[in-house]
Design a protein around this motif. Structure first.
Motif, PDB file in Angstrom:
ATOM      1  N   THR A  98      15.497  65.134  49.520  1.00  0.00           N
ATOM      2  CA  THR A  98      16.324  65.794  48.511  1.00  0.00           C
ATOM      3  C   THR A  98      17.701  65.143  48.452  1.00  0.00           C
ATOM      4  OG1 THR A  98      17.124  67.400  50.120  1.00  0.00           O
ATOM      5  CG2 THR A  98      15.158  68.002  48.853  1.00  0.00           C
ATOM      6  N   ASP A  99      18.387  65.396  47.354  1.00  0.00           N
ATOM      7  CA  ASP A  99      19.744  64.871  47.212  1.00  0.00           C
ATOM      8  C   ASP A  99      20.611  65.350  48.362  1.00  0.00           C
ATOM      9  OD1 ASP A  99      19.078  63.633  44.861  1.00  0.00           O
ATOM     10  OD2 ASP A  99      19.830  65.237  43.587  1.00  0.00           O
ATOM     11  N   GLY A 100      21.383  64.449  48.887  1.00  0.00           N
ATOM     12  CA  GLY A 100      22.304  64.793  49.951  1.00  0.00           C
ATOM     13  C   GLY A 100      21.740  64.626  51.347  1.00  0.00           C
ATOM     14  N   THR A 101      20.425  64.502  51.475  1.00  0.00           N
ATOM     15  CA  THR A 101      19.815  64.281  52.785  1.00  0.00           C
ATOM     16  C   THR A 101      19.654  62.786  52.996  1.00  0.00           C
ATOM     17  OG1 THR A 101      18.627  66.373  52.730  1.00  0.00           O
ATOM     18  CG2 THR A 101      17.786  64.700  54.228  1.00  0.00           C
ATOM     19  N   LEU A 102      20.069  62.325  54.145  1.00  0.00           N
ATOM     20  CA  LEU A 102      19.900  60.923  54.510  1.00  0.00           C
ATOM     21  C   LEU A 102      18.673  60.839  55.409  1.00  0.00           C
ATOM     22  CD1 LEU A 102      21.172  58.111  54.260  1.00  0.00           C
ATOM     23  CD2 LEU A 102      22.369  58.576  56.386  1.00  0.00           C
ATOM     24  N   CYS A 103      17.668  60.082  54.992  1.00  0.00           N
ATOM     25  CA  CYS A 103      16.428  59.966  55.741  1.00  0.00           C
ATOM     26  C   CYS A 103      16.290  58.557  56.307  1.00  0.00           C
ATOM     27  CB  CYS A 103      15.223  60.275  54.854  1.00  0.00           C
ATOM     28  SG  CYS A 103      15.149  61.987  54.302  1.00  0.00           S
ATOM     29  N   LEU A 104      16.155  58.485  57.619  1.00  0.00           N
ATOM     30  CA  LEU A 104      15.901  57.232  58.327  1.00  0.00           C
ATOM     31  C   LEU A 104      14.423  57.242  58.696  1.00  0.00           C
ATOM     32  CD1 LEU A 104      18.858  57.455  60.879  1.00  0.00           C
ATOM     33  CD2 LEU A 104      18.831  56.156  58.760  1.00  0.00           C
ATOM     34  N   ILE A 105      13.678  56.239  58.268  1.00  0.00           N
ATOM     35  CA  ILE A 105      12.236  56.248  58.502  1.00  0.00           C
ATOM     36  C   ILE A 105      11.819  54.975  59.238  1.00  0.00           C
ATOM     37  CG2 ILE A 105       9.949  56.346  57.459  1.00  0.00           C
ATOM     38  CD1 ILE A 105      11.098  58.044  55.252  1.00  0.00           C
ATOM     39  N   GLU A 106      11.393  55.173  60.498  1.00  0.00           N
ATOM     40  CA  GLU A 106      10.826  54.091  61.279  1.00  0.00           C
ATOM     41  C   GLU A 106       9.337  53.968  60.937  1.00  0.00           C
ATOM     42  OE1 GLU A 106      11.650  54.130  65.505  1.00  0.00           O
ATOM     43  OE2 GLU A 106      13.370  55.444  65.177  1.00  0.00           O
ATOM     44  N   TRP A 107       8.838  52.754  60.916  1.00  0.00           N
ATOM     45  CA  TRP A 107       7.447  52.445  60.588  1.00  0.00           C
ATOM     46  C   TRP A 107       7.078  52.945  59.185  1.00  0.00           C
ATOM     47  CZ3 TRP A 107       5.385  49.104  63.912  1.00  0.00           C
ATOM     48  CH2 TRP A 107       5.879  49.079  65.215  1.00  0.00           C
ATOM     49  N   PRO A 108       7.891  52.652  58.167  1.00  0.00           N
ATOM     50  CA  PRO A 108       7.609  53.165  56.820  1.00  0.00           C
ATOM     51  C   PRO A 108       6.308  52.636  56.221  1.00  0.00           C
ATOM     52  CG  PRO A 108       9.287  51.460  56.722  1.00  0.00           C
ATOM     53  CD  PRO A 108       9.061  51.770  58.171  1.00  0.00           C
ATOM     54  N   GLU A 109       5.848  51.486  56.687  1.00  0.00           N
ATOM     55  CA  GLU A 109       4.601  50.937  56.142  1.00  0.00           C
ATOM     56  C   GLU A 109       3.418  51.868  56.381  1.00  0.00           C
ATOM     57  OE1 GLU A 109       5.221  49.118  60.247  1.00  0.00           O
ATOM     58  OE2 GLU A 109       6.483  49.566  58.521  1.00  0.00           O
ATOM     59  N   ARG A 110       3.513  52.747  57.356  1.00  0.00           N
ATOM     60  CA  ARG A 110       2.429  53.690  57.646  1.00  0.00           C
ATOM     61  C   ARG A 110       2.409  54.848  56.643  1.00  0.00           C
ATOM     62  NH1 ARG A 110       0.324  52.856  63.310  1.00  0.00           N
ATOM     63  NH2 ARG A 110       1.388  50.951  63.922  1.00  0.00           N
ATOM     64  N   GLY A 111       3.462  54.960  55.846  1.00  0.00           N
ATOM     65  CA  GLY A 111       3.516  55.989  54.812  1.00  0.00           C
ATOM     66  C   GLY A 111       3.365  55.420  53.409  1.00  0.00           C
ATOM     67  N   ARG A 112       2.965  54.157  53.327  1.00  0.00           N
ATOM     68  CA  ARG A 112       2.830  53.480  52.034  1.00  0.00           C
ATOM     69  C   ARG A 112       1.881  54.244  51.120  1.00  0.00           C
ATOM     70  NH1 ARG A 112       2.187  48.362  53.703  1.00  0.00           N
ATOM     71  NH2 ARG A 112       4.407  48.004  53.497  1.00  0.00           N
ATOM     72  N   GLY A 113       2.278  54.377  49.882  1.00  0.00           N
ATOM     73  CA  GLY A 113       1.492  55.101  48.897  1.00  0.00           C
ATOM     74  C   GLY A 113       1.971  56.528  48.705  1.00  0.00           C
ATOM     75  N   VAL A 114       2.688  57.049  49.695  1.00  0.00           N
ATOM     76  CA  VAL A 114       3.241  58.404  49.603  1.00  0.00           C
ATOM     77  C   VAL A 114       4.762  58.337  49.540  1.00  0.00           C
ATOM     78  CG1 VAL A 114       3.469  60.634  50.775  1.00  0.00           C
ATOM     79  CG2 VAL A 114       1.258  59.470  50.736  1.00  0.00           C
ATOM     80  N   LEU A 115       5.346  57.471  50.351  1.00  0.00           N
ATOM     81  CA  LEU A 115       6.811  57.347  50.360  1.00  0.00           C
ATOM     82  C   LEU A 115       7.305  56.639  49.110  1.00  0.00           C
ATOM     83  CD1 LEU A 115       7.492  56.178  54.031  1.00  0.00           C
ATOM     84  CD2 LEU A 115       7.965  58.431  53.048  1.00  0.00           C
ATOM     85  N   PRO A 116       8.420  57.103  48.553  1.00  0.00           N
ATOM     86  CA  PRO A 116       9.029  56.362  47.445  1.00  0.00           C
ATOM     87  C   PRO A 116       9.707  55.100  47.988  1.00  0.00           C
ATOM     88  CG  PRO A 116      10.408  58.226  48.042  1.00  0.00           C
ATOM     89  CD  PRO A 116       9.160  58.316  48.891  1.00  0.00           C
ATOM     90  N   ASP A 117      10.203  54.262  47.090  1.00  0.00           N
ATOM     91  CA  ASP A 117      10.940  53.074  47.512  1.00  0.00           C
ATOM     92  C   ASP A 117      12.207  53.490  48.237  1.00  0.00           C
ATOM     93  OD1 ASP A 117       9.069  51.426  46.330  1.00  0.00           O
ATOM     94  OD2 ASP A 117      10.193  51.237  44.464  1.00  0.00           O
ATOM     95  N   ALA A 118      12.578  52.702  49.219  1.00  0.00           N
ATOM     96  CA  ALA A 118      13.815  52.949  49.964  1.00  0.00           C
ATOM     97  C   ALA A 118      15.015  52.511  49.140  1.00  0.00           C
ATOM     98  CB  ALA A 118      13.794  52.170  51.276  1.00  0.00           C
ATOM     99  N   ASP A 119      16.168  53.094  49.447  1.00  0.00           N
ATOM    100  CA  ASP A 119      17.411  52.575  48.884  1.00  0.00           C
ATOM    101  C   ASP A 119      17.736  51.236  49.534  1.00  0.00           C
ATOM    102  OD1 ASP A 119      18.321  54.665  47.008  1.00  0.00           O
ATOM    103  OD2 ASP A 119      18.317  55.909  48.811  1.00  0.00           O
ATOM    104  N   ILE A 120      17.520  51.177  50.853  1.00  0.00           N
ATOM    105  CA  ILE A 120      17.783  49.952  51.597  1.00  0.00           C
ATOM    106  C   ILE A 120      16.801  49.892  52.764  1.00  0.00           C
ATOM    107  CG2 ILE A 120      19.547  50.920  53.121  1.00  0.00           C
ATOM    108  CD1 ILE A 120      21.162  48.283  52.613  1.00  0.00           C
ATOM    109  N   THR A 121      16.365  48.676  53.071  1.00  0.00           N
ATOM    110  CA  THR A 121      15.454  48.455  54.189  1.00  0.00           C
ATOM    111  C   THR A 121      16.141  47.569  55.212  1.00  0.00           C
ATOM    112  OG1 THR A 121      13.489  48.659  52.802  1.00  0.00           O
ATOM    113  CG2 THR A 121      13.229  47.492  54.882  1.00  0.00           C
TER     114      THR A 121
END
Length: 158
Positions: A98-121
């Motif tokens: 959600t807006d205002g939440t900062l999400c740090l995601i380790e191993w994002p490739e394991r969520g491919r297809g569900v996760l949206p694009d990152a702002d920065i990788t």
């Protein structure tokens, strides 16, 4: 893509404190690298620089740890043990993004297809005593962050 060489944990934590002044206002950050490269160390230093007092646990088994800080909410995900990307839907991933939440995601490739694009990788390469921290913007917000991080990196290397 921009990069910075950091030698030792103290340099990594020091630069993460600088990153905390840039990566504000919520967003999605992917953390990539091999096992032991420093993704959790980066997250720990960053979350503590944002004002968290106390330990930052790796969410390897819980998938997510939440931190309500003065600057906003930070959610730290570790998807290493994720069996199927669809599990993210069951845990309510969209509510975290959600807006205002900062999400740090380790191993994002394991969520491919569900996760949206990152702002920065961020990609961390383990080169012995040092780490090479690379970053790539994926959105306009990420590009703004990337420009500011590049300035910090240039100052850091002086």
């Amino acid at each position: 893509m921009s990069q910075l060489r950091l030698t030792g944990e103290s340099e990594m934590v020091g630069f993460e404190a600088q990153m905390a002044t840039v990566l504000t206002g919520g967003g999605l950050i992917f953390l990539e690298g091999t096992l032991g490269a420093g993704k959790t160390t980066l997250s720990r230093g960053f979350i503590q620089a944002l004002g968290h007092n106390g330990p930052v646990k790796s969410p390897t088994y819980t998938l997510v740890e939440e931190y309500d800080l003065d600057g906003g909410r930070v959610c730290h995900f570790d998807l290493y043990r994720l069996g199927d990307p669809e599990e993210l839907e069951y845990m309510g991933i969209r509510e975290y993004l959600t807006d205002g939440t900062l999400c740090l995601i380790e191993w994002p490739e394991r969520g491919r297809g569900v996760l949206p694009d990152a702002d920065i990788t961020f990609h961390i390469d383990d080169v012995g005593e040092a780490r090479i921290l690379n970053w790539q913007a994926e959105t306009e917000k990420g590009a703004q962050w990337g420009r500011q991080l590049q300035k910090l990196a240039e100052q850091w290397q002086e």
